[in-house]
Design an enzyme around this catalytic site. Sequence first.
Site, short mmCIF file in Angstrom:
data_model
loop_
_atom_site.label_atom_id
_atom_site.label_comp_id
_atom_site.label_asym_id
_atom_site.label_seq_id
_atom_site.Cartn_x
_atom_site.Cartn_y
_atom_site.Cartn_z
N ILE A 1 0.83 -1.21 0.00
CA ILE A 1 0.00 0.00 0.00
C ILE A 1 0.86 1.25 0.00
CG2 ILE A 1 -1.77 1.31 1.25
CD1 ILE A 1 -2.63 -1.30 2.56
N GLY B 1 7.57 3.84 3.42
CA GLY B 1 8.18 5.01 4.03
C GLY B 1 9.59 4.73 4.49
N VAL C 1 3.89 -0.81 4.27
CA VAL C 1 2.54 -1.19 4.69
C VAL C 1 1.91 -2.07 3.61
CG1 VAL C 1 0.29 -0.36 5.45
CG2 VAL C 1 2.34 0.99 5.95
N LYS D 1 1.88 -3.12 8.96
CA LYS D 1 3.01 -2.19 8.87
C LYS D 1 4.28 -2.90 9.32
CE LYS D 1 4.40 2.44 10.42
NZ LYS D 1 3.96 3.62 11.19
N ASP E 1 3.53 14.56 13.92
CA ASP E 1 3.67 14.42 12.46
C ASP E 1 2.30 14.47 11.79
OD1 ASP E 1 5.09 14.25 10.13
OD2 ASP E 1 5.39 12.09 10.20
#
Length: 720
Positions: free
Chosen positions: A426, A429, A434, A449, A555
């Site tokens: 998906i 990072g 993920v 994740k 964040d």
Amino acid sequence: MDQRVTALNLSSLEIRGALSISIGNLTFLEELILDNNFFHGTIPYSLGNLSNLRILSASDNVLEGRIPEELGKLSKLEFLKLSSNKLSGEVPLQLFKISSIRYLNLASNYLNGSFPSDFGLNHSKLHTFVVAENQFFGPLPVSITNASGLVILDIGTNALSGPVPMNMGDLKHLQRLDISKNPLGTSDSTGLNFLTSLTNCTILRILHLYANNHGGALPNFVANLSTKLTSLRLDRNYISGEIPNNLENLFLSLQGNGFSGQIPEGLSNLISIKLLDLSRNNISGFIPQRLESLRYIQYLNLSFNSLEGEVPSEGLFFNSTAFSVTGNGKLCGGVKSLQLPKCQRLLPSAEGKKKVLRKPLFQKCQKKVIFGYFLHVPCIRWWHKRNTRISSIELTSDSPLGDQFPKISYTELFQATNGFSEGNLIARGRYSSVYKGSLNYNDKTVAVKVINLQNQGSRRSFTAECESLRNARHRNLVKIITACSSRDNEGNEFKALVYEFMAGGSLESWLHPSSSNLMQPKNLNLIQRLNIAIDVASALVYLHHFCAIPVIHRDIKPSNILLDSELCAHLGDFGSARSLLLAIDRSRYEGIGARTIELVGTVGYVALECGMGAPASTLVDVYSYGVLLLEMFTGKRPTNSMFEDDFSLRNYVKMALPDQAMRIADPKLSSECETEFEKCLASIFHIGVTCSAHLPERRMHIADVFMELQAARDLYLRCG
């Protein structure tokens, strides 16, 4: 014709520098407005020469030092606003005695001293008195109740002490009374008796008495008073006794007191209530099933009491993120995600005279095994299923989140994601990837994740998420199902978090679709964006004010806001989050803690004070939220190439206010109700600009953001 300067308005012009003493020469000046600039230095004493001055407004600057006592000579002054500066010292006595004053706002400074004992005696015209977030001490003068025209009285977050005047009800025009975060009140049974007179305040809408020294039982008449309010906060006092039945409010917090007895059935009649917090009291008994009918509530907190019995599972209680019952050791049942033990049911015996307990299958099987019924078919099937389950999780350790979360193995996650295939990917990072997956044992679609342990800081990110989400439950937080800290099939360390899958994707994908998604255009209208903004604000209110230890997300950005199939927003990715370990008295907490924070977050969204040795503060989230709000309604990223040097997204919006909101709005937004549409946009942009102020003390509190955005939405919806 004699031409003299009678008004000077320099607000919001980004002016820097000190105020000139020469201003005192404009002796015909009636209005001097300097708000929202960068004026520094002291307030010139020469302003005392402006004998005709009616309006003096210099809020949201960097003015410091004492307020000149010469301002006390301005006998015609009606409006004085010096809030959100760095002013210090005692307020000149004469300033408090100007009888013509209607509006006096000195909030968010470093002012101290006590109020004159006769304050209010000559203030029949006083409409607004706001001195919140300073260091005033001493008693609240009884004479203040003589200021009979007061509409707003806000003295919260100071060091005022002693009892509250008993005749506060003489202020019959009062709409907002905030005396929170002061050691005001008395711990005896008479501590709340002053509330009796407030029944005379028939238009009172906001009553905040939280984090005071009020004690004793809550009088019954508070129930009658509360039906008129939109916000009632009595949390963090020493209030005892039972909870009244008819506390009907938009925002009601009674947490952190000594309430006892049972939850009144009458609370189910609070149809319009949006938030109800009864946590950290001594409430006992069962959870009334009738609370299932609270249709509009966004969060119900019953945690850390002495509740027992079965948790309802319908209506409000069907969604485990909409309520919390943590810290009640005798509860059972409820929806599966609560991970509570099953309730034992009482059933009539064969004789109909005694009652016996229905035993779980395991107990039945265990008994039959003891008596030699080894071939009893249900037991054999159960035993086989149990052994199969054990073999499948042999590589599983206890969940890093705690015993209340289910265990899960690397093998299960490998199978759920088709071997962590690219087709299931998906997002990717710095610290994680993920994957979309499906768990075999419950057919639930999840987002897995997987932490990239090769990158420095990834373990800390994993730990931060576990710490932040272990006890966090709210309908606008991405729901965590479990976590895995184990070894893969080759013996390598493996860490992963399992979340509920969000079918709507990220807010980022809606605001800024990638080139691969342009053939499937997505668009959010004004109300949808506003609902999302309110959802995120609601999540931050919970994290900042209703967690056992406040959490800073650090964040906030569109890619960390995920939407479900109904476009309800859920805040996710707590890899940068930190809990505030407060070294100061919790009752004095206003988002400022004892630890400093390193530079984290995303460029464009991170507050300027981060990485500069500033104390840990929830206001860094408010800054990021403000930028997010501006991005959502302009359609422009804060990192857009047009924003460089000192010209930012905030400045871009600020320059267009208050009359050019339509010009800077996202072109994808449109409405038939143009007037209300523009008013709503202007209100949203104003909130975003205030939240993203450079100085933390100038930013709004997130609870106020939540309320004001709801008001903006209500205003717009009326046009339909």
